[in-house]
Design a protein around this motif. Structure first.
Motif, mmCIF file in Angstrom:
data_model
loop_
_atom_site.group_PDB
_atom_site.id
_atom_site.type_symbol
_atom_site.label_atom_id
_atom_site.label_comp_id
_atom_site.label_asym_id
_atom_site.label_seq_id
_atom_site.Cartn_x
_atom_site.Cartn_y
_atom_site.Cartn_z
ATOM 1 N N GLN A 168 43.611 37.297 34.890
ATOM 2 C CA GLN A 168 42.460 36.750 34.187
ATOM 3 C C GLN A 168 41.200 37.515 34.596
ATOM 4 O O GLN A 168 41.080 37.975 35.725
ATOM 5 C CB GLN A 168 42.288 35.258 34.520
ATOM 6 C CG GLN A 168 43.393 34.369 33.974
ATOM 7 C CD GLN A 168 43.147 32.902 34.274
ATOM 8 O OE1 GLN A 168 42.283 32.560 35.078
ATOM 9 N NE2 GLN A 168 43.902 32.037 33.617
ATOM 10 N N ASN A 169 40.303 37.628 33.622
ATOM 11 C CA ASN A 169 39.064 38.353 33.892
ATOM 12 C C ASN A 169 38.098 37.485 34.695
ATOM 13 O O ASN A 169 38.143 36.268 34.678
ATOM 14 C CB ASN A 169 38.413 38.784 32.579
ATOM 15 C CG ASN A 169 37.449 39.953 32.776
ATOM 16 O OD1 ASN A 169 37.373 40.534 33.859
ATOM 17 N ND2 ASN A 169 36.726 40.297 31.738
ATOM 18 N N LYS A 170 37.228 38.117 35.430
ATOM 19 C CA LYS A 170 36.188 37.477 36.231
ATOM 20 C C LYS A 170 36.773 36.529 37.269
ATOM 21 O O LYS A 170 36.292 35.406 37.462
ATOM 22 C CB LYS A 170 35.194 36.744 35.324
ATOM 23 C CG LYS A 170 34.424 37.674 34.395
ATOM 24 C CD LYS A 170 33.378 36.942 33.587
ATOM 25 C CE LYS A 170 32.609 37.901 32.681
ATOM 26 N NZ LYS A 170 31.598 37.218 31.873
ATOM 27 N N GLN A 171 37.791 37.034 37.934
ATOM 28 C CA GLN A 171 38.384 36.324 39.052
ATOM 29 C C GLN A 171 38.398 37.260 40.249
ATOM 30 O O GLN A 171 38.357 38.488 40.098
ATOM 31 C CB GLN A 171 39.811 35.865 38.715
ATOM 32 C CG GLN A 171 39.896 34.915 37.534
ATOM 33 C CD GLN A 171 39.201 33.601 37.811
ATOM 34 O OE1 GLN A 171 39.223 33.092 38.932
ATOM 35 N NE2 GLN A 171 38.563 33.039 36.779
ATOM 36 N N CYS A 220 28.934 41.308 46.763
ATOM 37 C CA CYS A 220 29.343 42.610 46.230
ATOM 38 C C CYS A 220 28.784 43.770 47.053
ATOM 39 O O CYS A 220 29.204 44.916 46.893
ATOM 40 C CB CYS A 220 28.886 42.744 44.782
ATOM 41 S SG CYS A 220 29.658 41.554 43.671
ATOM 42 N N SER A 221 27.798 43.467 47.893
ATOM 43 C CA SER A 221 27.241 44.519 48.737
ATOM 44 C C SER A 221 28.031 44.710 50.018
ATOM 45 O O SER A 221 27.777 45.647 50.777
ATOM 46 C CB SER A 221 25.779 44.205 49.069
ATOM 47 O OG SER A 221 25.697 43.013 49.833
ATOM 48 N N PHE A 222 28.990 43.842 50.289
ATOM 49 C CA PHE A 222 29.785 43.943 51.504
ATOM 50 C C PHE A 222 30.949 44.890 51.288
ATOM 51 O O PHE A 222 31.559 44.916 50.217
ATOM 52 C CB PHE A 222 30.327 42.573 51.917
ATOM 53 C CG PHE A 222 29.242 41.587 52.291
ATOM 54 C CD1 PHE A 222 27.991 42.037 52.662
ATOM 55 C CD2 PHE A 222 29.482 40.232 52.262
ATOM 56 C CE1 PHE A 222 26.985 41.150 53.016
ATOM 57 C CE2 PHE A 222 28.492 39.331 52.605
ATOM 58 C CZ PHE A 222 27.231 39.794 52.976
ATOM 59 N N ILE A 249 34.595 45.635 38.462
ATOM 60 C CA ILE A 249 33.237 45.636 38.986
ATOM 61 C C ILE A 249 32.972 44.290 39.628
ATOM 62 O O ILE A 249 33.288 43.246 39.052
ATOM 63 C CB ILE A 249 32.216 45.880 37.865
ATOM 64 C CG1 ILE A 249 32.446 47.259 37.240
ATOM 65 C CG2 ILE A 249 30.796 45.790 38.408
ATOM 66 C CD1 ILE A 249 32.233 48.402 38.184
ATOM 67 N N CYS A 250 32.425 44.295 40.813
ATOM 68 C CA CYS A 250 32.080 43.051 41.508
ATOM 69 C C CYS A 250 30.784 42.492 40.943
ATOM 70 O O CYS A 250 29.793 43.208 40.802
ATOM 71 C CB CYS A 250 31.948 43.309 43.010
ATOM 72 S SG CYS A 250 31.491 41.841 43.962
ATOM 73 N N ILE A 251 30.813 41.201 40.611
ATOM 74 C CA ILE A 251 29.638 40.509 40.073
ATOM 75 C C ILE A 251 29.289 39.381 41.025
ATOM 76 O O ILE A 251 30.117 38.516 41.304
ATOM 77 C CB ILE A 251 29.914 39.952 38.668
ATOM 78 C CG1 ILE A 251 30.366 41.079 37.729
ATOM 79 C CG2 ILE A 251 28.663 39.273 38.119
ATOM 80 C CD1 ILE A 251 30.780 40.592 36.379
ATOM 81 N N TYR A 309 31.498 35.382 44.280
ATOM 82 C CA TYR A 309 31.498 36.616 43.499
ATOM 83 C C TYR A 309 32.669 36.575 42.531
ATOM 84 O O TYR A 309 33.612 35.782 42.674
ATOM 85 C CB TYR A 309 31.611 37.840 44.417
ATOM 86 C CG TYR A 309 32.944 37.966 45.101
ATOM 87 C CD1 TYR A 309 33.957 38.748 44.555
ATOM 88 C CD2 TYR A 309 33.193 37.305 46.306
ATOM 89 C CE1 TYR A 309 35.190 38.864 45.187
ATOM 90 C CE2 TYR A 309 34.412 37.415 46.934
ATOM 91 C CZ TYR A 309 35.404 38.197 46.381
ATOM 92 O OH TYR A 309 36.625 38.303 46.998
ATOM 93 N N LYS A 310 32.583 37.438 41.543
ATOM 94 C CA LYS A 310 33.659 37.573 40.563
ATOM 95 C C LYS A 310 33.953 39.051 40.360
ATOM 96 O O LYS A 310 33.129 39.910 40.672
ATOM 97 C CB LYS A 310 33.264 36.930 39.227
ATOM 98 C CG LYS A 310 32.988 35.441 39.304
ATOM 99 C CD LYS A 310 32.522 34.919 37.958
ATOM 100 C CE LYS A 310 32.182 33.426 38.019
ATOM 101 N NZ LYS A 310 31.698 32.918 36.722
#
Length: 713
Positions: A162-165, A127-129, A139-141, A147-148
């Motif tokens: 879908q969430n968290k994809q 997520c820092s890239f 939001i990147c997790i 990552y999701k």
């Protein structure tokens, strides 16, 4: 067809040459085998050794011409090579290397390593890239090795996703209007001054405190559910809300949040606090209408601030009155523990100055950064934990170690006691009237003309002019607290001159009194031109020398008087002290002589009557000789209120005492007043009574005149 026939004859010579060369080479290396295969080295004439990373079917050393050196797979299942956790082995020809598995990287940043002891593989925060491909609505997790993407707070999952994809996409909800409706509701409540006028100040300030606390709680809650990273709304009433929302871990270092009324610079760690998850919220609500609730609130100065002001103004600061000149700015964070911050927060607040006021604060005024403080005892403005860094172009910069509701106040400092100031103004006004009556009396009443009357007249003139200038222009009102203009310097110079002249005429009063009571000889007084030369020439010389030596000593930050820095005040205190001390000696001598005279004239005079006459005479001479100014000489501490009140009352009423002594208690002057009153009113009986009384008095005087053997006193 002829060429093939000659081929055998050409091959034989070539083969012969090759054998000869080979034999020659073998003769040079007679100890090494001539047939070692690739990836091997010669051991001796009959054996070869495979290079590191290679082996033959017969082992590392072999003697068979049929063996070859093949690559060893160090990464194979039976290999003893281990790269460690979160790493893979990569085989190469004759060797191998280790790499971190996808989603991990070496702590050193290197691309590969050789053995398990060098393994520092750790999870990569994708997520820092910059090239992370999460949609802006998500939001990147970071996940282990991956990552999701999840929907932001206040956003809903878009249909078909879908969430968290990695490809999650969301759409915003309609929660912005809740904040707008809230602000407009507050504006409506605060724009009804009639309702507020029915409340007492205590009730208003209590309501303001509850409003601010409630707004902070509701706005923080709405911000956490609000889509987007920032939000700004300005109402028609010029109330403005600015929010910044970032996920925990998205920021670092200093961050700035601003709008038209206020800007805030703080460290990211201060905003997040000790929270482990959730969004970080920063907000500023600026409201001009909130001033209606906070109007006329008191300002409490801390002890250090009072000491600083007392040093600047060279006088005691008794308190301050505050005028709000900016919007009231409610500042809040997701971090609720903001009573004492680890690092300060810097603010820049815009403010407006009343059109009737000048742009720069006047003396005893200051633009300060204050915050609203509420406790069990009171609700007021305070400055503890905040300091004002400077003001420029309608904006004041402040730095605070805590958060609250802030505003820029125009503080009016009470440098002097208001009761003492009232006594001074009323006393001087009364003295001016009395001094004017004295001047007219000394000029118009002929029976009292003489050298003593001349001294009385010029003393009253100097006191009248000095008091009038003092009453009209003592305060420095030229704008900046750091500025002393030409008008103030001129007023200070005139006050220096006329008050010195008044004291010089007081000294001449002492001289005349000395000749009258002590020496008792006629013709020993000074002439009028000598009196004027001393009374006006001496102070002119002192002021001239003082101005030539240190002209900038005239004028102070607050008052148009002599600046005490560098000892310049002694150009006034020195001569005054000398005159007061000399007159004090003359006063004591006079009272002593009068006591003797009373005893000689009538030894049987009752003690009570004698004491009363002496007391009245002594009190009168105290004011004539300026001995009451001795209280000012001992007024080293301005906070000594008994001396301050005594000195002010006695000297502000000096004109009244002179009028009573030289006019009302003088029988000739009273008779002249009656004659004037009779002429004005047309009262013949008054004129007749005055004339008769005057004749009787003259006859009594003739009968009472001492003979040659009597005491002329």
């Amino acid at each position: 067809m002829g060429t093939p026939q000659h081929t055998p004859s050409l091959s034989l010579p070539v083969l012969g040459i090759f054998l000869i060369l080979l034999e020659a080479g073998s003769q040079k290396t007679s100890d090494c085998a001539r047939w070692c295969p690739p990836n091997s080295t010669c051991v001796n004439a009959t054996a070869c050794r495979c290079s590191p990373g290679f082996s033959s079917s017969s082992g590392v050393i072999f003697t068979s011409l049929l063996d070859s050196c093949d690559d060893i797979n160090e990464c194979g299942p039976l290999s003893a090579v281990s790269c460690g956790k979160f790493a893979d082995c990569q085989n190469t020809e004759g060797s191998y290397y280790c790499t971190c598995i996808p989603g991990y990287k070496l702590a050193s940043g290197a691309r590969s390593f050789k053995n398990e002891s060098e393994n520092t593989c750790q999870d990569v925060d994708e997520c820092s890239f910059v090239q992370t491909t999460c949609h802006k609505s998500t939001i990147c997790i970071n996940a282990v090795g991956s990552y999701k993407c999840r929907c932001r707070r206040g956003w809903e999952l878009k249909p078909g996703f879908q969430n968290k994809q990695p490809n999650t996409t969301c759409e915003g909800t309609c929660c912005h209007h809740h904040s707008q409706d809230l602000i407009q509701l507050v504006d409506t409540m605060l724009e009804t001054p009639k309702d507020l006028e029915t409340l007492s100040l205590t009730e208003r300030h209590s309501m303001a405190t509850n409003y601010l606390l409630g707004l902070e709680t509701v706005l923080r809650m709405l911000a956490k559910a609000m889509p987007g990273a920032s939000f700004t709304y300005a109402s028609p009433s010029d109330t403005e809300l600015s929010l910044m929302i970032q996920e925990h871990g998205d920021g670092d270092g200093n961050i700035t949040l601003g709008q038209s009324h206020a800007r805030m610079l703080l460290n990211w760690d201060v905003a997040t606090g000790a929270r482990d998850s959730g969004p970080t919220v920063m907000g500023i609500l600026s409201s001009w209408n909130m001033r209606n609730l906070l109007a006329n609130a008191s300002l409490k100065l801390e002890t250090e601030k009072k000491a600083e002001l007392s040093k600047i103004h060279q006088s005691t600061v008794h308190g301050a009155q505050a005028e709000i000149v900016s919007a009231v700015n409610l500042v809040f964070l997701s971090n609720t523990n903001t009573e004492k911050l680890d690092s300060p927060v810097t603010f820049a607040f815009s403010h407006r100055v009343n059109p009737q006021q000048e742009e720069t604060p006047r003396p005893r005024q200051e633009l300060i950064c204050a915050f609203w403080k509420s406790d069990n005892r009171s609700r007021h403005w305070a400055t503890t934990g905040c300091r004002t860094l400077g003001t420029r172009n309608g904006s004041t910069t402040c730095q605070c170690h805590h958060l609250s509701s802030f505003a820029i106040l125009l503080a009016h400092y009470d440098i002097e006691d208001p009761k003492l100031a009232l006594i001074t103004k009323v006393g001087l006004a009364v003295s001016l009237v009395c001094l004017l009556l004295c001047i007219l009396t000394f000029l118009l009443v002929r029976p009292i003309q003489g050298s003593r009357t001349t001294v009385h007249l010029h003393l009253c003139i100097c006191l009248f002019v000095g008091s009038a200038i003092f009453l009209a222009g003592i305060e420095n009102q030229e704008g900046s607290i750091q500025k002393v203009g030409l008008r103030c310097r001129l007023v200070a110079g005139l006050l220096h001159y006329f008050f010195l002249a008044a004291f010089c005429w007081m000294s001449l009063e002492g001289v005349e009194l000395y000749f009258l009571v002590v020496r008792v000889f006629q013709g020993q007084g000074l002439s009028k031109w000598q009196l004027c030369l001393i009374g006006y020439g001496v102070p002119l010389f002192i002021v001239g020398v003082s101005a030539a030596v240190k002209s900038h000593g005239y004028g102070r930050n607050d008052y148009c008087w002599l600046n005490p820095e560098g000892g310049f005040l002694w150009s006034f205190v020195g001569p005054v002290t000398l005159i007061v001390l000399c007159n004090a000696v003359i006063f004591v001598t006079t009272i002593w002589k009068l006591t003797q005279k009373f005893s000689e004239i009538n030894p049987d005079l009752k003690k009570l009557k004698k004491a009363r006459v002496l007391t009245i005479t002594a009190m009168a001479q105290l004011f004539v000789l300026g001995c009451t100014w001795v209280f000012g000489l001992f007024l080293f501490n301005p906070q000594s209120w008994p001396l301050s009140y005594t000195f002010t009352i006695l000297n502000c009423l000096q004109g009244l005492f002179l009028f009573v002594l030289h006019c009302l208690l003088n029988k000739k002057v009273r008779e002249e007043y009656r004659r004037w009153a009779g002429r004005v009113t047309g009262n013949k009986y008054s004129e007749f009574t005055t004339s008769t009384t005057g004749t009787s008095h003259n006859q009594t005087q003739v009968r009472a005149e001492p003979g040659p053997s009597q005491d002329p006193t």
